[in-house]
Write a protein that holds these residues in place. Structure first.
Motif, PDB file in Angstrom:
ATOM      1  N   TYR A  59      32.768  36.242  31.417  1.00  0.00           N
ATOM      2  CA  TYR A  59      33.630  35.356  31.459  1.00  0.00           C
ATOM      3  C   TYR A  59      34.992  35.990  32.003  1.00  0.00           C
ATOM      4  O   TYR A  59      35.748  35.679  32.800  1.00  0.00           O
ATOM      5  CB  TYR A  59      34.049  34.464  30.290  1.00  0.00           C
ATOM      6  N   ILE A  60      35.236  37.015  31.339  1.00  0.00           N
ATOM      7  CA  ILE A  60      36.586  37.864  31.875  1.00  0.00           C
ATOM      8  C   ILE A  60      36.351  38.117  33.218  1.00  0.00           C
ATOM      9  O   ILE A  60      37.242  38.139  34.149  1.00  0.00           O
ATOM     10  CB  ILE A  60      36.605  39.124  30.989  1.00  0.00           C
ATOM     11  N   PHE A  61      35.191  38.733  33.657  1.00  0.00           N
ATOM     12  CA  PHE A  61      34.858  39.036  35.048  1.00  0.00           C
ATOM     13  C   PHE A  61      35.006  37.980  35.950  1.00  0.00           C
ATOM     14  O   PHE A  61      35.632  38.160  37.059  1.00  0.00           O
ATOM     15  CB  PHE A  61      33.479  39.840  35.252  1.00  0.00           C
ATOM     16  N   ASN A  62      34.360  36.729  35.677  1.00  0.00           N
ATOM     17  CA  ASN A  62      34.453  35.661  36.462  1.00  0.00           C
ATOM     18  C   ASN A  62      35.801  35.141  36.729  1.00  0.00           C
ATOM     19  O   ASN A  62      36.130  34.933  37.592  1.00  0.00           O
ATOM     20  CB  ASN A  62      33.517  34.634  35.985  1.00  0.00           C
ATOM     21  N   GLY A  63      36.904  35.488  35.623  1.00  0.00           N
ATOM     22  CA  GLY A  63      37.991  34.815  35.707  1.00  0.00           C
ATOM     23  C   GLY A  63      38.985  35.602  36.659  1.00  0.00           C
ATOM     24  O   GLY A  63      39.763  35.138  37.470  1.00  0.00           O
ATOM     25  N   TYR A  64      38.591  37.032  36.717  1.00  0.00           N
ATOM     26  CA  TYR A  64      39.383  38.086  37.501  1.00  0.00           C
ATOM     27  C   TYR A  64      38.675  37.787  38.810  1.00  0.00           C
ATOM     28  O   TYR A  64      39.687  37.763  39.842  1.00  0.00           O
ATOM     29  CB  TYR A  64      39.264  39.265  37.049  1.00  0.00           C
ATOM     30  N   CYS A  65      37.663  37.515  39.035  1.00  0.00           N
ATOM     31  CA  CYS A  65      36.971  37.394  40.358  1.00  0.00           C
ATOM     32  C   CYS A  65      37.465  36.072  41.097  1.00  0.00           C
ATOM     33  O   CYS A  65      37.673  36.132  42.189  1.00  0.00           O
ATOM     34  CB  CYS A  65      35.298  37.217  40.288  1.00  0.00           C
ATOM     35  N   LEU A  66      37.598  34.962  40.311  1.00  0.00           N
ATOM     36  CA  LEU A  66      38.076  33.976  40.999  1.00  0.00           C
ATOM     37  C   LEU A  66      39.858  33.936  41.225  1.00  0.00           C
ATOM     38  O   LEU A  66      40.282  33.503  42.125  1.00  0.00           O
ATOM     39  CB  LEU A  66      38.030  32.661  40.058  1.00  0.00           C
ATOM     40  N   PHE A  67      40.373  34.793  40.536  1.00  0.00           N
ATOM     41  CA  PHE A  67      41.623  34.923  40.740  1.00  0.00           C
ATOM     42  C   PHE A  67      41.931  35.714  42.292  1.00  0.00           C
ATOM     43  O   PHE A  67      42.725  35.238  42.815  1.00  0.00           O
ATOM     44  CB  PHE A  67      42.401  35.848  39.452  1.00  0.00           C
ATOM     45  N   PHE A  68      41.085  36.891  42.070  1.00  0.00           N
ATOM     46  CA  PHE A  68      41.386  37.756  43.482  1.00  0.00           C
ATOM     47  C   PHE A  68      40.792  36.951  44.580  1.00  0.00           C
ATOM     48  O   PHE A  68      41.304  37.093  45.841  1.00  0.00           O
ATOM     49  CB  PHE A  68      40.738  38.905  43.291  1.00  0.00           C
ATOM     50  N   ALA A  69      39.708  36.220  44.251  1.00  0.00           N
ATOM     51  CA  ALA A  69      39.150  35.373  45.239  1.00  0.00           C
ATOM     52  C   ALA A  69      40.247  34.453  45.903  1.00  0.00           C
ATOM     53  O   ALA A  69      40.370  34.349  47.131  1.00  0.00           O
ATOM     54  CB  ALA A  69      37.930  34.536  45.242  1.00  0.00           C
ATOM     55  N   GLY A  70      40.911  33.685  45.133  1.00  0.00           N
ATOM     56  CA  GLY A  70      41.786  32.807  45.611  1.00  0.00           C
ATOM     57  C   GLY A  70      43.157  33.573  46.033  1.00  0.00           C
ATOM     58  O   GLY A  70      43.799  33.089  46.885  1.00  0.00           O
ATOM     59  N   LEU A  71      43.644  34.763  45.584  1.00  0.00           N
ATOM     60  CA  LEU A  71      44.607  35.695  46.321  1.00  0.00           C
ATOM     61  C   LEU A  71      44.252  35.954  47.376  1.00  0.00           C
ATOM     62  O   LEU A  71      44.985  35.565  48.420  1.00  0.00           O
ATOM     63  CB  LEU A  71      44.690  36.738  45.351  1.00  0.00           C
ATOM     64  N   LEU A  72      43.102  36.452  47.668  1.00  0.00           N
ATOM     65  CA  LEU A  72      42.625  36.878  49.047  1.00  0.00           C
ATOM     66  C   LEU A  72      42.572  35.613  50.044  1.00  0.00           C
ATOM     67  O   LEU A  72      43.133  35.907  51.198  1.00  0.00           O
ATOM     68  CB  LEU A  72      41.313  37.767  49.017  1.00  0.00           C
ATOM     69  N   THR A  73      42.030  34.625  49.740  1.00  0.00           N
ATOM     70  CA  THR A  73      41.967  33.463  50.504  1.00  0.00           C
ATOM     71  C   THR A  73      43.568  32.920  51.150  1.00  0.00           C
ATOM     72  O   THR A  73      43.722  32.644  52.124  1.00  0.00           O
ATOM     73  CB  THR A  73      41.198  32.136  49.821  1.00  0.00           C
ATOM     74  N   GLY A  74      44.340  32.802  49.954  1.00  0.00           N
ATOM     75  CA  GLY A  74      45.690  32.475  50.263  1.00  0.00           C
ATOM     76  C   GLY A  74      46.354  33.483  50.954  1.00  0.00           C
ATOM     77  O   GLY A  74      47.132  33.007  52.218  1.00  0.00           O
ATOM     78  N   MET A  75      46.189  34.775  50.896  1.00  0.00           N
ATOM     79  CA  MET A  75      47.266  35.633  51.788  1.00  0.00           C
ATOM     80  C   MET A  75      46.475  35.805  53.158  1.00  0.00           C
ATOM     81  O   MET A  75      47.378  35.769  54.228  1.00  0.00           O
ATOM     82  CB  MET A  75      46.895  37.077  51.085  1.00  0.00           C
ATOM     83  N   CYS A  76      45.242  35.623  53.421  1.00  0.00           N
ATOM     84  CA  CYS A  76      44.666  35.650  54.769  1.00  0.00           C
ATOM     85  C   CYS A  76      45.010  34.282  55.390  1.00  0.00           C
ATOM     86  O   CYS A  76      45.355  34.467  56.813  1.00  0.00           O
ATOM     87  CB  CYS A  76      43.074  35.707  54.496  1.00  0.00           C
ATOM     88  N   ASN A  77      45.189  32.966  54.758  1.00  0.00           N
ATOM     89  CA  ASN A  77      45.436  31.875  55.421  1.00  0.00           C
ATOM     90  C   ASN A  77      47.023  31.902  55.705  1.00  0.00           C
ATOM     91  O   ASN A  77      47.318  31.418  56.603  1.00  0.00           O
ATOM     92  CB  ASN A  77      44.959  30.734  54.589  1.00  0.00           C
ATOM     93  N   LEU A  78      47.643  32.464  54.819  1.00  0.00           N
ATOM     94  CA  LEU A  78      49.246  32.677  55.097  1.00  0.00           C
ATOM     95  C   LEU A  78      49.532  33.423  56.418  1.00  0.00           C
ATOM     96  O   LEU A  78      50.172  33.180  57.414  1.00  0.00           O
ATOM     97  CB  LEU A  78      49.832  33.272  54.063  1.00  0.00           C
ATOM     98  N   ALA A  79      48.595  34.431  56.440  1.00  0.00           N
ATOM     99  CA  ALA A  79      48.727  35.282  57.873  1.00  0.00           C
ATOM    100  C   ALA A  79      48.184  34.762  58.872  1.00  0.00           C
ATOM    101  O   ALA A  79      48.806  34.706  59.893  1.00  0.00           O
ATOM    102  CB  ALA A  79      48.097  36.833  57.487  1.00  0.00           C
ATOM    103  N   CYS A  80      47.154  33.764  58.659  1.00  0.00           N
ATOM    104  CA  CYS A  80      46.420  33.249  59.804  1.00  0.00           C
ATOM    105  C   CYS A  80      47.349  32.138  60.382  1.00  0.00           C
ATOM    106  O   CYS A  80      47.497  32.185  61.514  1.00  0.00           O
ATOM    107  CB  CYS A  80      45.173  32.906  59.414  1.00  0.00           C
ATOM    108  N   GLY A  81      47.990  31.751  59.505  1.00  0.00           N
ATOM    109  CA  GLY A  81      49.118  30.439  59.822  1.00  0.00           C
ATOM    110  C   GLY A  81      50.110  30.902  60.768  1.00  0.00           C
ATOM    111  O   GLY A  81      50.503  30.396  61.828  1.00  0.00           O
ATOM    112  N   ILE A  82      50.758  32.029  60.288  1.00  0.00           N
ATOM    113  CA  ILE A  82      51.869  32.548  60.983  1.00  0.00           C
ATOM    114  C   ILE A  82      51.437  33.142  62.140  1.00  0.00           C
ATOM    115  O   ILE A  82      52.092  33.008  63.182  1.00  0.00           O
ATOM    116  CB  ILE A  82      52.412  33.809  59.909  1.00  0.00           C
TER     117      ILE A  82
END
Length: 168
Positions: free
Chosen positions: A140-163
């Protein structure tokens, strides 16, 4: 005198103030760390306790929120840049206004992609009981951190892509 000039400071005074706040904050953290280190209580200045004390579900939800918010922010930023260029081009050559709308559609696609990824990430949050939590704690700890970093990576990539869509 410009709009931001009041006679007392120029446009650079805001940047200097931000830089000073950053340096002061950094120096305060360094001073606190050195105090704990030289007083023999260096183990109390531990950042890892934040990762352990906050629930993995919280990390997962924060990652999903980052995915949505940064994706929408990137799309809005790209539309802002594109909109300014469309207005400028529309004044100069009115016939090309509709051709420039493709960039706005791509920016909207960035936001929609972030929302779709967030929905997929939400589906990966597992419901658990206290017994399951104790038995499968590491999972459960591993899954929580994986979902956090997956969301962080998606958000940062989409931010850069939009710009980038807005600039190009």
């Amino acid at each position: 005198m410009g709009v931001y000039d009041s006679g007392r400071g120029g446009k650079g005074s805001y940047a200097i103030g931000c830089y000073a706040a950053y340096v002061i904050t950094l120096l305060v953290f360094i001073a606190i760390g050195l105090f704990y280190m030289f007083s023999g209580r260096g183990s109390e200045f531990d950042v890892g306790w934040v990762l352990e004390s906050i629930s993995s579900y919280t990390w997962a939800c924060v990652g999903i929120a980052i995915a949505i918010s940064f994706s929408v922010l990137g799309a809005a930023w790209g539309m802002f840049i594109t909109g300014a260029s469309i207005v400028g081009a529309g004044v100069k050559a009115p016939r090309i206004k509709t051709k420039n709308l493709v960039s706005v559609i791509f920016c909207e696609a960035v936001a929609i992609y972030g929302i779709i990824i967030a929905i997929i990430l939400v589906q990966n949050i597992d419901d658990t009981t206290p017994e399951d939590w104790l038995d499968n704690y590491n999972t459960y700890i591993f899954n929580g951190y994986c979902l956090f970093f997956a969301g962080l990576l998606t958000g940062m990539c989409n931010l850069a892509c939009g710009i980038c869509v807005g600039i190009v």
